[in-house]
Design a protein around this motif. Structure first.
Motif, PDB file in Angstrom:
ATOM      1  N   ASP A   1       0.825  -1.207   0.000  1.00 38.72           N
ATOM      2  CA  ASP A   1       0.000   0.000   0.000  1.00 38.72           C
ATOM      3  C   ASP A   1       0.863   1.262   0.000  1.00 38.72           C
ATOM      4  O   ASP A   1       0.531   2.254  -0.660  1.00 38.72           O
ATOM      5  CB  ASP A   1      -0.911  -0.010   1.222  1.00 38.72           C
ATOM      6  CG  ASP A   1      -1.918   1.128   1.211  1.00 38.72           C
ATOM      7  OD1 ASP A   1      -2.903   1.020   0.468  1.00 38.72           O
ATOM      8  OD2 ASP A   1      -1.694   2.113   1.937  1.00 38.72           O
ATOM      9  N   LEU A   2       1.974   1.227   0.734  1.00 40.75           N
ATOM     10  CA  LEU A   2       2.844   2.403   0.852  1.00 40.75           C
ATOM     11  C   LEU A   2       3.952   2.424  -0.204  1.00 40.75           C
ATOM     12  O   LEU A   2       4.788   3.326  -0.200  1.00 40.75           O
ATOM     13  CB  LEU A   2       3.490   2.444   2.240  1.00 40.75           C
ATOM     14  CG  LEU A   2       2.531   2.548   3.432  1.00 40.75           C
ATOM     15  CD1 LEU A   2       3.311   2.476   4.742  1.00 40.75           C
ATOM     16  CD2 LEU A   2       1.712   3.824   3.368  1.00 40.75           C
ATOM     17  N   GLU A   3       3.951   1.401  -1.082  1.00 38.45           N
ATOM     18  CA  GLU A   3       4.971   1.270  -2.124  1.00 38.45           C
ATOM     19  C   GLU A   3       6.377   1.173  -1.525  1.00 38.45           C
ATOM     20  O   GLU A   3       7.343   1.747  -2.027  1.00 38.45           O
ATOM     21  CB  GLU A   3       4.880   2.431  -3.117  1.00 38.45           C
ATOM     22  CG  GLU A   3       3.549   2.480  -3.864  1.00 38.45           C
ATOM     23  CD  GLU A   3       3.488   3.585  -4.903  1.00 38.45           C
ATOM     24  OE1 GLU A   3       4.430   4.397  -4.966  1.00 38.45           O
ATOM     25  OE2 GLU A   3       2.501   3.626  -5.667  1.00 38.45           O
ATOM     26  N   PHE A   4       6.474   0.409  -0.425  1.00 41.77           N
ATOM     27  CA  PHE A   4       7.760   0.129   0.212  1.00 41.77           C
ATOM     28  C   PHE A   4       8.170  -1.328  -0.019  1.00 41.77           C
ATOM     29  O   PHE A   4       9.055  -1.833   0.660  1.00 41.77           O
ATOM     30  CB  PHE A   4       7.671   0.350   1.734  1.00 41.77           C
ATOM     31  CG  PHE A   4       7.630   1.796   2.147  1.00 41.77           C
ATOM     32  CD1 PHE A   4       7.781   2.816   1.221  1.00 41.77           C
ATOM     33  CD2 PHE A   4       7.437   2.142   3.476  1.00 41.77           C
ATOM     34  CE1 PHE A   4       7.736   4.147   1.604  1.00 41.77           C
ATOM     35  CE2 PHE A   4       7.392   3.471   3.877  1.00 41.77           C
ATOM     36  CZ  PHE A   4       7.541   4.478   2.926  1.00 41.77           C
ATOM     37  N   ASN A   5       7.505  -2.015  -0.948  1.00 43.21           N
ATOM     38  CA  ASN A   5       7.655  -3.467  -1.038  1.00 43.21           C
ATOM     39  C   ASN A   5       8.836  -3.904  -1.898  1.00 43.21           C
ATOM     40  O   ASN A   5       8.710  -4.723  -2.807  1.00 43.21           O
ATOM     41  CB  ASN A   5       6.358  -4.107  -1.553  1.00 43.21           C
ATOM     42  CG  ASN A   5       5.905  -3.531  -2.873  1.00 43.21           C
ATOM     43  OD1 ASN A   5       6.203  -2.389  -3.203  1.00 43.21           O
ATOM     44  ND2 ASN A   5       5.173  -4.311  -3.657  1.00 43.21           N
ATOM     45  N   THR A   6      10.024  -3.360  -1.599  1.00 39.32           N
ATOM     46  CA  THR A   6      11.272  -3.818  -2.203  1.00 39.32           C
ATOM     47  C   THR A   6      12.305  -3.985  -1.085  1.00 39.32           C
ATOM     48  O   THR A   6      12.205  -3.319  -0.043  1.00 39.32           O
ATOM     49  CB  THR A   6      11.827  -2.816  -3.231  1.00 39.32           C
ATOM     50  OG1 THR A   6      12.213  -1.610  -2.553  1.00 39.32           O
ATOM     51  CG2 THR A   6      10.793  -2.496  -4.310  1.00 39.32           C
ATOM     52  N   PRO A   7      13.284  -4.859  -1.265  1.00 42.28           N
ATOM     53  CA  PRO A   7      14.326  -5.009  -0.241  1.00 42.28           C
ATOM     54  C   PRO A   7      15.030  -3.692   0.072  1.00 42.28           C
ATOM     55  O   PRO A   7      15.378  -3.432   1.229  1.00 42.28           O
ATOM     56  CB  PRO A   7      15.284  -6.027  -0.877  1.00 42.28           C
ATOM     57  CG  PRO A   7      14.419  -6.832  -1.777  1.00 42.28           C
ATOM     58  CD  PRO A   7      13.422  -5.856  -2.342  1.00 42.28           C
ATOM     59  N   ASN A   8      15.229  -2.862  -0.947  1.00 40.94           N
ATOM     60  CA  ASN A   8      15.913  -1.588  -0.752  1.00 40.94           C
ATOM     61  C   ASN A   8      15.105  -0.659   0.159  1.00 40.94           C
ATOM     62  O   ASN A   8      15.644  -0.015   1.065  1.00 40.94           O
ATOM     63  CB  ASN A   8      16.174  -0.914  -2.096  1.00 40.94           C
ATOM     64  CG  ASN A   8      17.186   0.211  -1.987  1.00 40.94           C
ATOM     65  OD1 ASN A   8      18.159   0.110  -1.260  1.00 40.94           O
ATOM     66  ND2 ASN A   8      16.942   1.294  -2.713  1.00 40.94           N
ATOM     67  N   SER A   9      13.780  -0.589  -0.076  1.00 36.90           N
ATOM     68  CA  SER A   9      12.921   0.276   0.744  1.00 36.90           C
ATOM     69  C   SER A   9      12.777  -0.270   2.161  1.00 36.90           C
ATOM     70  O   SER A   9      12.616   0.481   3.120  1.00 36.90           O
ATOM     71  CB  SER A   9      11.534   0.397   0.104  1.00 36.90           C
ATOM     72  OG  SER A   9      11.615   0.955  -1.188  1.00 36.90           O
ATOM     73  N   LEU A  10      12.843  -1.590   2.283  1.00 37.64           N
ATOM     74  CA  LEU A  10      12.639  -2.229   3.578  1.00 37.64           C
ATOM     75  C   LEU A  10      13.899  -2.208   4.442  1.00 37.64           C
ATOM     76  O   LEU A  10      13.820  -2.309   5.674  1.00 37.64           O
ATOM     77  CB  LEU A  10      12.194  -3.678   3.358  1.00 37.64           C
ATOM     78  CG  LEU A  10      11.687  -4.480   4.556  1.00 37.64           C
ATOM     79  CD1 LEU A  10      10.449  -3.833   5.152  1.00 37.64           C
ATOM     80  CD2 LEU A  10      11.393  -5.910   4.141  1.00 37.64           C
ATOM     81  N   ALA A  11      15.058  -2.061   3.813  1.00 37.68           N
ATOM     82  CA  ALA A  11      16.340  -2.188   4.517  1.00 37.68           C
ATOM     83  C   ALA A  11      16.458  -1.323   5.770  1.00 37.68           C
ATOM     84  O   ALA A  11      16.893  -1.814   6.828  1.00 37.68           O
ATOM     85  CB  ALA A  11      17.489  -1.898   3.557  1.00 37.68           C
ATOM     86  N   PRO A  12      16.093  -0.025   5.750  1.00 35.66           N
ATOM     87  CA  PRO A  12      16.239   0.780   6.975  1.00 35.66           C
ATOM     88  C   PRO A  12      15.405   0.269   8.138  1.00 35.66           C
ATOM     89  O   PRO A  12      15.818   0.349   9.297  1.00 35.66           O
ATOM     90  CB  PRO A  12      15.769   2.176   6.538  1.00 35.66           C
ATOM     91  CG  PRO A  12      15.873   2.177   5.052  1.00 35.66           C
ATOM     92  CD  PRO A  12      15.592   0.783   4.628  1.00 35.66           C
ATOM     93  N   PHE A  13      14.228  -0.265   7.833  1.00 34.79           N
ATOM     94  CA  PHE A  13      13.356  -0.764   8.896  1.00 34.79           C
ATOM     95  C   PHE A  13      13.883  -2.090   9.452  1.00 34.79           C
ATOM     96  O   PHE A  13      13.798  -2.357  10.654  1.00 34.79           O
ATOM     97  CB  PHE A  13      11.933  -0.933   8.370  1.00 34.79           C
ATOM     98  CG  PHE A  13      11.346   0.321   7.789  1.00 34.79           C
ATOM     99  CD1 PHE A  13      10.940   1.360   8.610  1.00 34.79           C
ATOM    100  CD2 PHE A  13      11.236   0.481   6.418  1.00 34.79           C
ATOM    101  CE1 PHE A  13      10.404   2.523   8.080  1.00 34.79           C
ATOM    102  CE2 PHE A  13      10.702   1.647   5.877  1.00 34.79           C
ATOM    103  CZ  PHE A  13      10.290   2.667   6.708  1.00 34.79           C
TER     104      PHE A  13
END
Length: 470
Positions: free
Chosen positions: A305-317
């Motif tokens: 939904d937030l368009e964070f669904n890639t390893p790169n976007s998820l990495a900081p979390f």
């Protein structure tokens, strides 16, 4: 077909007239007719243990069928949420096959009483978990141990002590569990099914298929025993299945490598679960327990939904994950880090929870927020202000507090009194329940929590104020 039906009716008539159940036990169609029309099969004055057992099982069949269904639903939902690819099936033991099995075992070691049969036949209710990837067996093991009460130790096949020297390959590879449903996983109307013993078989989809073929050909031959050549062919097929399982494990690892690519999107929550587990297990000394993974399906929907669904976007979390997985599962930690960045995400996450929990139920359209929506909105507004205050007080690099949970922030604020720490911990638990349980407390309860949040925020703000000149 007509002759078979006539024979079955004759066997039933003989039983009803003379109390002779032996013909019914030998006739599958007669057993099915007796079950369908609830024929009372307890009439014989001197029933033998097998006859008494089968007559009782005919009456109990629906109980075991329902127990198997509930066990399968419990497993399927939790395996699916944890990102494990599998097919879950269930059944109650077929009556005619059960009668054959009892007769065969009785010939080898005669039953003295009906309880001997209940102790011997352990799969009246059965569940099968057919895994796409054999490497997931240990993850399934942890889920079974979490949601079921095990009656004995897990049985692993093949048994090294029973190796067949005539076979080149190891044969059936699986894990069997004899278990009961946990009462806490059942509704009040289903508590009685916690008494049922359920056999759970876990193997790869390939191994389940091969074992069905072998079992029916070797143990239920229609035209005599198999020849030596046929047994060798079955052994060869077993070798192909074992090679197929190795290929499936390689396929799983190749998929994990592909998913780890920073610019690719997660196609589903199975890929997301594999990615989070791979990262966490690399950083930890011991593998992540299944209870430590959490609702990956909810996290996947939020990321999409937030368009964070890639390893790169998820990495900081992911980099902010902490060790205490009993208190905060991995997926819950990532959800917390994402929604705490922006108050608007709290409301969006609530909508996702509602959609996934009640996808078939649509709320009535309305432009006006309900009372519960309004008070929940006020709760998140005050909570966001509290989090902002905590991040400002924490003695740590401001960038490091970006994904830090409230529990960690509290431990990094100097001069907090114990009563204030307890109050913050209480409010933190309310917040976590509201986010992760999907249940909204009563309006009065939330209103009190809001007032306590406001009061705590005011007290924390005073910590930053310089002391008054005396």
């Amino acid at each position: 077909m007509v002759a078979t039906l006539v024979g079955a009716i004759a066997d039933l008539a003989n039983f009803l007239e003379n109390g002779n159940l032996s013909g019914v036990l030998r006739h599958p169609v007669a057993l099915r007719i007796a079950q369908h029309y609830s024929v009372d099969t307890t009439m014989g004055p001197s029933m033998q243990p097998i006859e008494e057992f089968i007559s009782r099982y005919i009456r109990e069949y629906d109980f075991y069928s329902q127990a198997a269904r509930l066990a399968a639903e419990t497993l399927e939902s939790n395996l699916h949420r944890s990102g494990i690819r599998c097919i879950v099936t269930h059944r109650a033991k077929d009556i005619s096959r059960l009668a054959e099995k009892c007769e065969k075992r009785n010939a080898e070691d005669p039953y003295k009483e009906i309880q001997d049969i209940y102790s011997d036949i352990v799969d009246l209710a059965g569940v099968r978990v057919a895994l796409y990837f054999p490497g997931d067996r240990e993850r399934v093991d942890r889920i079974i141990n979490r949601f079921f009460h095990l009656l004995e130790e897990r049985r692993d096949f093949p048994d090294p002590g029973k190796a067949n020297p005539s076979k080149k390959f190891s044969g059936y590879s699986a894990a069997h569990y004899r278990a009961q449903l946990s009462e806490r996983s059942l509704g009040d109307s289903d508590k009685r099914y916690a008494k049922a013993r359920v056999e759970i078989q876990v193997a790869s989809v390939l191994m389940h298929s091969w074992s069905e073929v072998e079992h029916d050909l070797i143990y239920k031959p229609l035209e005599g025993g198999l020849s030596e050549e046929e047994l060798h062919i079955l052994d060869q097929l077993n070798g192909l299945v074992l090679a197929g399982e190795i290929a499936l494990e390689m396929l799983q690892k190749a998929g994990e490598v592909r998913v780890a690519s920073t610019d690719r999107t997660f196609l589903n929550h199975y890929e997301l679960a594999a990615h989070i587990l791979a990262h966490a297990n690399k950083e930890r000394k011991s593998p992540v327990e299944e209870s430590g993974l959490g609702r990956v399906d909810l996290l996947f929907q939020l990321l999409t939904d937030l368009e964070f669904n890639t390893p790169n976007s998820l990495a900081p979390f992911i980099s902010s994950l902490h060790e205490n997985l009993e208190e905060r599962p991995l997926a819950d930690q990532v959800i917390d880090a994402i929604i705490s960045e922006d108050p608007e995400r709290y409301r969006r996450f609530e909508e996702i929870q509602f959609q996934m929990s009640f996808s078939s139920v649509k709320p009535p359209p309305s432009d006006q927020p309900t009372i519960s929506e309004e008070i929940v909105g006020r709760f998140w507004s005050k909570w966001t202000a509290l989090e902002k205050t905590l991040r400002g007080l924490a003695v740590v690099d401001p960038e490091d507090t970006r994904f830090m949970g409230v529990g960690a922030l509290i431990n990094r604020i100097p001069n907090l009194t114990e009563p204030l720490k307890r109050e913050l911990d209480y409010l933190r638990r309310i917040r976590n329940d509201l986010v992760h349980s999907g249940e909204i407390p009563g309006a009065a309860f939330l209103q009190e929590a809001i007032e306590r949040i406001v009061a705590v925020t005011a007290r924390l703000s005073q910590l930053n104020e310089p002391p008054q000149a005396g």
